[in-house]
Design an enzyme around this catalytic site. Sequence first.
Site, PDB file in Angstrom:
ATOM      1  N   ASP A 245     -12.344   7.126   1.610  1.00 54.34           N
ATOM      2  CA  ASP A 245     -10.644   6.180   1.176  1.00 54.34           C
ATOM      3  C   ASP A 245     -10.124   5.969   2.068  1.00 54.34           C
ATOM      4  OD1 ASP A 245      -9.562   4.150   0.015  1.00 54.34           O
ATOM      5  OD2 ASP A 245     -11.212   3.747  -1.909  1.00 54.34           O
ATOM      6  N   HIS A 268     -10.663   4.866   5.167  1.00 54.37           N
ATOM      7  CA  HIS A 268     -10.428   3.691   5.338  1.00 54.37           C
ATOM      8  C   HIS A 268      -9.598   3.056   6.168  1.00 54.37           C
ATOM      9  CE1 HIS A 268     -12.714   2.129   1.446  1.00 54.37           C
ATOM     10  NE2 HIS A 268     -13.774   2.528   2.548  1.00 54.37           N
TER      11      HIS A 268
END
Length: 432
Positions: A245, A268
Amino acid sequence: MKFSYSFVQVVTLLLSLSPSVEGFTRSRNDACKPNHPFRPLPPSQPRTKTCHVVSNGHGKDDSKNIMKALHKCNNGGKVVFDANKVYTVGTALDMTFLKHIDLEVLGKIQFTNDTDYWQANSFKHGFQNATTFFQLGGEDVNVYGGGTLDGNGQVWYDLYAEDALILRPILFGVIGLKGGTIGPLKLRYSPQWYQLVANSSDVIFDGIDISGYSSSKNEAKNTDGWDTYRSDNIVIQNSVINNGDDCVSFKPNSTNILVQNLHCNGSHGISVGSLGQYKGEVDIVQNVLVYNISMYNASDGARIKVWPGVSSAMSEDLQGGGGLGSVKNVTYNQMYIENVDWAIEVTQCYGQKNLTLCNEYPSNLTISDIHFKNFRGTTSGKRDPNVGTIVCSSPNVCSDIYAENIDVKSPKGTDNFVCTNVDKSLLDVNCA
């Protein structure tokens, strides 16, 4: 001009994470290179006594031994977790009373996999259902040594696949810390985010090695490297992050944040937000510098994500929209990307797939004075022919967004950007 880590730089960085205190300095400002914090960091006082934590071994809970050593050596001492020993933690630890103390982690600290206990007893922090195994706070606290904290995450990855509403603890909770140094340390297998930095100031994270993936079909989700929240004058630097993430996420009311010299893989991106999740609440992210980042195999490089002005649902356990606030004076400078979907992404429609509805109810947050500079590399091709997207839900809420020296192409050689409701004359990119 350097944009990315060379092989030698990566090896040097990894070696700096070995079990030693080399590189730790009580003059925190001297450790911040090449950029300095937005405000000078307070120095750390010398320590005059040492306490060693006793390990019970055999998986027995060492929490009482840890707290005993912390109380004994608080106010001027050092607590040592000895090398080649495993310390088991099966009790939520409130360590917010600490003052002028070092924690030298040479061994391994592992948290139990008693999911029922941790869901009931982990520390609850309100924002996005965040919970932590422990709270570390106080004044002038340093945690270093190159040892390991292990969150025993696999049982949580599998449980979350069955129930998205379970409360998964964050591995390292820095809560209410005023002045501190964290690192070098190894962080492994966090159930959720790896680090939450909340209500804290004047803290430097230096030499953090993050890694941990699922060994089953169930992914390790929401494993952000850092999340800053209601915190000021934080430095994150010289670290290697392998996660699933955000590499770093600046959550609401993060101000004066410096991030530099990171190697991020599988993430991310380095993200502002998400912001505006809670209706009526004011979220501010201001004065952020992100410098010299290598980003590999990620969904994003630089990212600003804001909820729209209408209720939305990102997932069963992540819903919101309608919040207020601003993003101001944020700079991303020198980023190398490889196999990244979006080199740059700015969205005010986070969590809302209906773009018509999103445009009808534009975000209540303003975005201004944003600089993307000196990017280079190659995207994954997933968004071909586009390599970036800078989209505001209304021209009234975005201003002074700049992009310069962006040398990023897709595998096919295209370099298109989606540019909507922004001043294209300030963007030195190919707005298709």
